[in-house]
Write an enzyme that holds these catalytic residues in place. Structure first.
Site: not given
Length: 714
Positions: A362, A175, A114
């Site tokens: 709740s 990427c 990379k």
């Protein structure tokens, strides 16, 4: 002339350090690619060890086991006759690189490291890897002995190069490199790369996928060519959910795209392309030809393999290029909330070895949204089991502790929810009848195993103990007590709810004749976390939180969507209710309200959060930004007061983020300090210089327009 080329890209649900499972999923994707006629298969970033290994990348074990998995891939003859692009860490000259490894017919063809690291937000790649800075250069890499023994190779080329096959040229963009200003695909395309491969580990955030698609679309529209995008899918073992969406594009058109959210472990996306379309597209653009003739030349890795098959050119049925997709069918933010956290929850549940979830219900929007996400998860799982997904069926039987003698396959999400989802209304004398009824109605609608209790006796026992020790009896503020007493009385209830939640999560399965404990779900939204409007170690403390990265505004929109999508009429009652913690007595003159107590609306909180994290604003610059944005509605002095109030409470409550429940990451202004938001948790909350600058600015502002009655733009 060229021949049709069928290519495959994948979204795999890999799991950090699950080397055996990761190998199986890689093999499954390659075999599926071959079955569908592909001669090139691309996998996700670091798919062999899993992307989320984090500091495990620093261990030699991770590198060793990655090579051992690669040896298994090289040795498996079922994986021959297809060019395979896979990912793993590689140590070269005592530096660790994030690499793509290309293999073909039992040989290693090329290793490409990379070039540019992702090192912001959720990513810390420079902590583990070095970028390859020798652009357009390759070196010899000595293969490990275990690889040499099966391939009869000693070395392979390592670096920045293109792969030449017998009929085309392939480039690699990893990427983050797609998102950089000087993306490699431009130079590679100018030098003749017709197919660009991108292997990613890109996480889901609300509204993010369209940006990703447009970047790739623009890359192929400007440079021409075929672009294969692969992505990690699922929960890799942390807060992130990787949303798949593997895709193939050609000359600006999306040919094929996989699911963004799926409970499947393997998603293979296949398309057939005509490389002549790329060549015509490029040669018709004069300006591109001028730039290409002056472009730098890449080293070439020659591979005697053809992606196209001339034997299929005149076969029947004809092998035709995949037509562009007319509609991509991208999800709305409400659909993303419905699906993304649901898939993340399923991955977490099936991998944790537990028997389901427990949620304190709740009667408010937040726990309602959490419950609906669990119901959506059950819906996705049932759809997968009904379609015959053996992996999901196996996981369901394991989670539900189904005896081997029973061939259990869920057919209804409510029935599955009753087995694995447990809800409880933890009431006190301060709780309203309406909230109790809303909780009960929702539990009945989704099918959860619901319990209801009052815990006043437990609260009274704690207060009796305190009075016995100190001789003092604290009182609520509405009954004449101090703010200190009032806060302490609220926190007692909140923290007891956490204790009871874990008690019930540990024993409810036992009560029902099962052995596995339950995961406790939190339901604090991202805005409450940002403001610190929650009690430390209360029922916001849990095992995981599917809505901790989602704003209150988006959650309301999600409940509106769910009401129509699932036809649950009871959800309308949640939308019409005033957000309240119900921790103090309601009197004729006082009803507890979240936004009044916070001193700011949830919409304002979202604006503060985006400017603080995304806009990188401190108090002074936040005031300046909001003076422009809100100037037609609030006076400068009012805006200044709001900014100061936010930063004061943000400062004194920041410590709560050190213990916050791990939450699904869905928002770019998340305050999670454990991974995403690296800011201190001890501040001088007076912000003396910053607030003084704001005060000086307020004095110097002159209003040129009357303050309007319009709502400010958030």
């Amino acid at each position: 002339m060229s021949y049709p080329v069928t290519v495959a890209t994948c979204a795999l649900n890999q799991w950090a350090l699950d080397f055996d499972g990761n190998y199986d999923r890689i093999c499954q994707s390659i075999i599926e690619s071959k079955r569908r006629g592909a001669t090139l298969r691309v996998g996700s970033e670091l798919e062999i060890p899993g992307y989320g290994c984090y500091d495990h990348f620093l261990e030699n074990d991770t590198a060793l086991h990655s090579w051992q998995v690669l040896v298994k891939l090289l040795s498996n003859k079922d994986l021959h006759d297809i060019l395979i692009d896979t990912g793993m860490p590689v140590i070269h000259k005592n530096n660790r690189y994030n690499c793509r490894v290309f293999i073909l017919n039992g040989k290693v063809i090329f290793i490409r490291p990379k070039l540019y690291m992702a090192n912001d937000g959720n990513y810390r790649e420079l902590r583990w890897f070095r970028p390859w800075e020798k652009r357009l250069q390759v070196e010899k890499f000595i293969l490990p002995k275990i690889v040499q023994d099966i391939t009869n190779q000693t070395t392979v080329m390592f670096g920045d190069a293109l792969i030449d096959t017998a009929d085309t040229c392939i480039g690699v963009e990893l990427c983050e490199e797609l998102f950089t200003p000087e993306s490699p695909h431009i130079a590679m395309s100018l030098d003749g790369a017709e197919i660009i491969l991108n292997s990613s580990g890109s996480h889901h955030e609300l509204r993010k996928l369209s940006r990703r698609i447009e970047l790739i679309r623009e890359a192929t529209l400007k440079s021409g060519g075929v672009y294969l995008y692969a992505n990690q899918q699922g929960c890799d073992g942390d807060r992130l959910y990787y949303d798949g969406s593997a895709m193939v594009l050609c000359n600006g058109d999306v040919l094929a795209i996989g699911k963004q959210f799926s409970v499947k472990d393997v998603d293979v996306v296949v398309a057939t392309v005509d490389l002549d379309d790329v060549r015509v597209f490029r040669t018709s653009k004069s300006s591109r030809g001028i730039q290409a003739s002056n472009s730098s030349s890449y080293p070439r890795i020659e591979t005697p393999f053809s992606l196209g098959n001339p034997k299929l050119q005149n076969s029947l049925p004809l092998i035709c290029p995949t037509p562009p997709k007319a509609q991509l069918g991208l999800h709305t933010p409400e659909q993303e909330i419905n699906l993304g956290p649901a898939c993340w929850l399923w991955d977490y549940l099936r991998r944790s070895g537990t028997g389901g979830f427990f949620l304190p219900l709740s009667g408010g929007i937040d726990s309602c949204a959490t419950a609906m996400i669990v119901y959506s998860m059950c819906n996705l799982v049932v759809e997968a089991t009904q379609s015959g997904d053996e992996q999901v069926i196996s996981d369901v039987r394991r989670v539900t502790e189904t005896p081997e003698s029973e061939n259990y396959i869920p057919s209804d999400p409510r029935e599955l929810a009753n087995r694995i989802f447990h809800t409880c209304y933890l009431g006190t004398s301060n709780s309203g009848t309406e909230t109790r009824e809303r909780a009960k109605a929702l539990a009945e609608a989704i099918g959860s195993y619901h319990t209801d209790l009052n815990m006043d006796t437990v609260v009274e026992s704690i207060l009796s103990l305190f009075k016995l020790v100190t001789g003092k009896q604290p009182k609520y503020q509405v009954y004449g007590g101090s703010a200190t007493e009032n806060l302490a009385l609220q926190n007692i209830q909140a923290r007891l709810r956490m204790l009871l939640s874990y008690l019930f999560a540990s024993l409810l399965s036992w009560v029902r004749g099962r052995s596995k404990s339950l995961l406790v779900l939190g339901s604090a939204n991202v805005d409450e976390c940002l403001r610190g409007y929650l009690t430390k170690y209360d029922c916001s403390s849990a095992d995981i939180n599917p809505i901790g990265g989602i704003s209150k505004t988006d959650l309301r929109s999600y409940i509106q969507y769910s009401s129509k999508h699932f036809s649950f009429l009871c959800l309308e009652d949640f939308l019409n209710a005033t957000p309240t913690a119900e921790l103090v007595p309601t009197t004729e003159g006082y009803v507890q309200s979240d936004e009044i107590e916070m001193g700011m609306t949830y919409s304002e909180l979202s604006a503060f959060g985006r400017l603080r994290k995304v806009g990188m604003c401190g108090p002074y610059y936040m005031f300046r930004k909001l003076a422009c944005k809100w100037g037609g509605y609030y006076t400068p002095a009012e805006i200044a007061q709001k900014v100061k109030r936010f930063f004061f409470y943000y400062s004194i409550n920041r410590h709560k983020m050190t213990t916050i429940t791990p939450a699904y990451h869905a928002e770019s202004y998340s305050p999670d300090d454990n991974r995403f938001d690296l800011r201190p948790f001890l501040y001088n909350a007076k912000w003396t210089m910053q607030f003084r600058e704001i005060d000086e600015a307020v004095k110097n502002y002159t209003l040129t327009d009357q303050v309007s009655t319009l709502q400010p733009a958030f």
